[in-house]
Scaffold this motif. Sequence first.
Motif, PDB file in Angstrom:
ATOM      1  N   PRO A 358       0.820  -1.208   0.000  1.00 43.95           N
ATOM      2  CA  PRO A 358       0.000   0.000   0.000  1.00 43.95           C
ATOM      3  C   PRO A 358       0.852   1.254   0.000  1.00 43.95           C
ATOM      4  O   PRO A 358       2.072   1.214   0.153  1.00 43.95           O
ATOM      5  N   ASN A 359       0.198   2.380  -0.173  1.00 49.48           N
ATOM      6  CA  ASN A 359       0.755   3.662   0.238  1.00 49.48           C
ATOM      7  C   ASN A 359      -0.041   4.128   1.456  1.00 49.48           C
ATOM      8  O   ASN A 359      -1.053   3.519   1.816  1.00 49.48           O
ATOM      9  N   LEU A 360       0.411   5.181   2.098  1.00 53.18           N
ATOM     10  CA  LEU A 360      -0.169   5.586   3.377  1.00 53.18           C
ATOM     11  C   LEU A 360      -0.853   6.944   3.292  1.00 53.18           C
ATOM     12  O   LEU A 360      -0.470   7.803   2.496  1.00 53.18           O
ATOM     13  N   SER A 361      -1.873   7.117   4.146  1.00 51.47           N
ATOM     14  CA  SER A 361      -2.601   8.386   4.155  1.00 51.47           C
ATOM     15  C   SER A 361      -3.137   8.685   5.542  1.00 51.47           C
ATOM     16  O   SER A 361      -3.301   7.798   6.373  1.00 51.47           O
ATOM     17  N   SER A 362      -3.435   9.967   5.768  1.00 48.18           N
ATOM     18  CA  SER A 362      -3.847  10.421   7.101  1.00 48.18           C
ATOM     19  C   SER A 362      -5.350  10.556   7.250  1.00 48.18           C
ATOM     20  O   SER A 362      -5.871  10.491   8.359  1.00 48.18           O
ATOM     21  N   ASP A 363      -6.078  10.814   6.144  1.00 39.80           N
ATOM     22  CA  ASP A 363      -7.539  10.915   6.155  1.00 39.80           C
ATOM     23  C   ASP A 363      -8.021  12.187   6.857  1.00 39.80           C
ATOM     24  O   ASP A 363      -7.834  13.272   6.332  1.00 39.80           O
ATOM     25  N   VAL A 364      -8.628  12.089   8.045  1.00 37.20           N
ATOM     26  CA  VAL A 364      -9.336  13.237   8.622  1.00 37.20           C
ATOM     27  C   VAL A 364      -8.773  13.640   9.971  1.00 37.20           C
ATOM     28  O   VAL A 364      -8.642  12.828  10.885  1.00 37.20           O
ATOM     29  N   GLU A 365      -8.460  14.919  10.111  1.00 41.18           N
ATOM     30  CA  GLU A 365      -7.977  15.447  11.381  1.00 41.18           C
ATOM     31  C   GLU A 365      -9.110  15.772  12.349  1.00 41.18           C
ATOM     32  O   GLU A 365      -8.840  16.160  13.492  1.00 41.18           O
ATOM     33  N   VAL A 366     -10.354  15.625  11.927  1.00 37.06           N
ATOM     34  CA  VAL A 366     -11.450  15.763  12.885  1.00 37.06           C
ATOM     35  C   VAL A 366     -11.365  14.676  13.951  1.00 37.06           C
ATOM     36  O   VAL A 366     -11.928  14.810  15.050  1.00 37.06           O
ATOM     37  N   THR A 367     -10.675  13.583  13.640  1.00 35.89           N
ATOM     38  CA  THR A 367     -10.577  12.451  14.560  1.00 35.89           C
ATOM     39  C   THR A 367      -9.144  12.189  15.024  1.00 35.89           C
ATOM     40  O   THR A 367      -8.906  11.990  16.208  1.00 35.89           O
ATOM     41  N   LEU A 368      -8.179  12.181  14.103  1.00 34.84           N
ATOM     42  CA  LEU A 368      -6.803  11.837  14.460  1.00 34.84           C
ATOM     43  C   LEU A 368      -5.808  12.708  13.704  1.00 34.84           C
ATOM     44  O   LEU A 368      -6.111  13.264  12.647  1.00 34.84           O
ATOM     45  N   THR A 369      -4.614  12.767  14.233  1.00 34.54           N
ATOM     46  CA  THR A 369      -3.568  13.613  13.669  1.00 34.54           C
ATOM     47  C   THR A 369      -3.157  13.179  12.266  1.00 34.54           C
ATOM     48  O   THR A 369      -3.224  11.995  11.921  1.00 34.54           O
ATOM     49  N   ALA A 370      -2.702  14.146  11.479  1.00 34.70           N
ATOM     50  CA  ALA A 370      -2.166  13.865  10.145  1.00 34.70           C
ATOM     51  C   ALA A 370      -0.658  13.645  10.174  1.00 34.70           C
ATOM     52  O   ALA A 370      -0.039  13.535   9.119  1.00 34.70           O
ATOM     53  N   ASP A 371      -0.073  13.562  11.355  1.00 34.28           N
ATOM     54  CA  ASP A 371       1.355  13.335  11.539  1.00 34.28           C
ATOM     55  C   ASP A 371       1.777  12.010  10.894  1.00 34.28           C
ATOM     56  O   ASP A 371       1.153  10.969  11.121  1.00 34.28           O
ATOM     57  N   PHE A 372       2.838  12.044  10.085  1.00 29.60           N
ATOM     58  CA  PHE A 372       3.180  10.841   9.332  1.00 29.60           C
ATOM     59  C   PHE A 372       4.034   9.848  10.104  1.00 29.60           C
ATOM     60  O   PHE A 372       4.094   8.670   9.739  1.00 29.60           O
ATOM     61  N   PHE A 373       4.697  10.285  11.123  1.00 33.10           N
ATOM     62  CA  PHE A 373       5.374   9.321  11.985  1.00 33.10           C
ATOM     63  C   PHE A 373       4.332   8.407  12.640  1.00 33.10           C
ATOM     64  O   PHE A 373       4.545   7.201  12.792  1.00 33.10           O
ATOM     65  N   TYR A 374       3.203   8.993  13.005  1.00 36.27           N
ATOM     66  CA  TYR A 374       2.099   8.212  13.586  1.00 36.27           C
ATOM     67  C   TYR A 374       1.532   7.224  12.575  1.00 36.27           C
ATOM     68  O   TYR A 374       1.237   6.073  12.906  1.00 36.27           O
ATOM     69  N   GLN A 375       1.385   7.658  11.312  1.00 37.67           N
ATOM     70  CA  GLN A 375       0.850   6.760  10.292  1.00 37.67           C
ATOM     71  C   GLN A 375       1.751   5.536  10.114  1.00 37.67           C
ATOM     72  O   GLN A 375       1.274   4.397   9.996  1.00 37.67           O
ATOM     73  N   MET A 376       3.058   5.770  10.080  1.00 32.27           N
ATOM     74  CA  MET A 376       3.985   4.654   9.881  1.00 32.27           C
ATOM     75  C   MET A 376       3.958   3.693  11.064  1.00 32.27           C
ATOM     76  O   MET A 376       3.930   2.464  10.880  1.00 32.27           O
ATOM     77  N   ARG A 377       3.984   4.229  12.269  1.00 29.18           N
ATOM     78  CA  ARG A 377       3.977   3.364  13.451  1.00 29.18           C
ATOM     79  C   ARG A 377       2.687   2.562  13.543  1.00 29.18           C
ATOM     80  O   ARG A 377       2.697   1.379  13.909  1.00 29.18           O
ATOM     81  N   ALA A 378       1.560   3.205  13.228  1.00 29.84           N
ATOM     82  CA  ALA A 378       0.283   2.491  13.291  1.00 29.84           C
ATOM     83  C   ALA A 378       0.252   1.343  12.293  1.00 29.84           C
ATOM     84  O   ALA A 378      -0.206   0.238  12.607  1.00 29.84           O
ATOM     85  N   MET A 379       0.714   1.586  11.091  1.00 26.22           N
ATOM     86  CA  MET A 379       0.762   0.532  10.078  1.00 26.22           C
ATOM     87  C   MET A 379       1.611  -0.640  10.566  1.00 26.22           C
ATOM     88  O   MET A 379       1.200  -1.816  10.502  1.00 26.22           O
ATOM     89  N   MET A 380       2.796  -0.324  11.071  1.00 24.48           N
ATOM     90  CA  MET A 380       3.690  -1.386  11.522  1.00 24.48           C
ATOM     91  C   MET A 380       3.100  -2.140  12.710  1.00 24.48           C
ATOM     92  O   MET A 380       3.143  -3.374  12.771  1.00 24.48           O
ATOM     93  N   ASN A 381       2.503  -1.413  13.628  1.00 24.59           N
ATOM     94  CA  ASN A 381       1.978  -2.045  14.843  1.00 24.59           C
ATOM     95  C   ASN A 381       0.799  -2.967  14.556  1.00 24.59           C
ATOM     96  O   ASN A 381       0.720  -4.073  15.106  1.00 24.59           O
TER      97      ASN A 381
END
Length: 527
Positions: A358-381
């Motif tokens: 896949p590629n990665l995306s942040s979607d909506v900041e109404v719910t969660l941060t658009a920070d990309f370090f968070y996106q990578m960690r969430a994917m890995m976890n």
Amino acid sequence: MCKLCDEGIPQIHSSSRRDFLKATAATGVAAAGANLFAARPATAAVGDPPADSGRPGRRYVIRGGSVMSLDPNVGDFPQADVLVEGKKILKVGPNLSAGSAGVIDASGRIVMPGFIDTHHHQFETALRSFLADGLLLPGTPGGDINYYQYILLTFAPVYRPQDVYINELFGGLSQLDDGVTTVHDISQIHHSPAHSDAAIQALMDTGRRAAFGYFEGAGLTHGPDYKYPDDAIRIKKQFFSSNDQLVTMIMGGEIYLPGYERAWQIGRQLGLEVAAHILSPFGMRPTFDLLAQGHGGDSGTLGIGSDNLFVHMTGMSDMAWQKVHDVGAQVSLAVPIEMNMRHGMPPILKLQSLKMEPNLSSDVEVTLTADFFYQMRAMMNVQRALVNQMILDPGFSQHPPNWWPPQPAGVPNPLTTREVLRFATLNGAKGLRLDGKTGSLTPGKEADILILDATALNVAPLNQVPGAVVSLMDRTNVETVIVAGKVRKWQGQLLDVDLPHLRRQLEASRDHIFAAAGIPQDLFRSN
């Protein structure tokens, strides 16, 4: 004269940035006009950025960093240099000869490509955290205040063009500060051509690479100025006539909307990538199955192809997945949002079973941060959690239990930090058809570069570069950000941006949106 302008709601009657800023300045929700982009010294710890970076013929060298190219043909270097001329990377390697070029000292730093966000709704920036406890749809606990009814049907319809502009601009600058050098902005706020032009102008004024996603205007009803999807033809001609520009265009065509085939046809006629949200709710699976079989749309002849970018892809059939694989369509995952808002389990294991990434995306900041370090960690976890449990479960069933069970056949390996970095960079570029320009530190590509501080308290001492970036770093480690050769963040500070002024404009926009929507501002409400 324009009736809306006379009523104090400025509209865009020119594609020029100067005319647009003149119009919006009257409302107090402009980008501070020339003040936003006026040159001013950076607040830098040491020295100034190279002069005139990004301009043709201007050279500088990033010297002495730990260089992670994300290009296997270029490789990685414990200590090396990156030579940039104009907007392009000339060379990558140790001890490069740079003549009289300016020097950026990257000792103690990690040098790598910028992050690429393939799906972000930037128009919602003023609504950040509003839906922190909410879900996508109503009907169960947690769904009383939900995305569909509140964000799409209540807030979105009251946006003015000037609201679109400041939301898009502020959200884009925020991600630029975070090291996201490229975004696909899915701006479902196209209630009129003026709204569309405002979104495009903001993407251009942000100064980072972007794909403008021309999707619908959210809401159940629309006024006489609603021109989606046909206005795509004007937009493409007016703003995206060149293939060599920082902002490009993608056509949006949501398959849960009546008549979606028209949007897909227009996108393909214009030679654009066609994107859509594909997920478990909204009854999409049968519709997507028809598309996979080549029987989609009102004509019954519409199919998917290599020109498609699908977001989420939760809950789809094996047959449809196989077709996505066979035609080479792209898949964008927004893992934290998918898990949090009940989109369905992120289908990373399904992708891996088909030898896809896949590629990665942040979607909506109404719910969660658009920070990309968070996106990578969430994917890995999440991937490792699923895989680890698949390995542990057979051991639990044995008598006595096997403390060290072997990995069963067919179970993928746990993701590595290098893999998720590829998802966040090169895969993102491929997902947006930009891998010929960005996504890796490859000579000849445009210089979208991050310089990350590895001497900081949260990282030092540096022992493994991919692990430091994915597992330890955050926004504070993003020291310098370069887009197409131009330094946009230097020594921890965005250049040429009056953030306090923009924040006041964003707050004014928020106040208007809440008031116009009839939603009280309650800082401590429960869902």
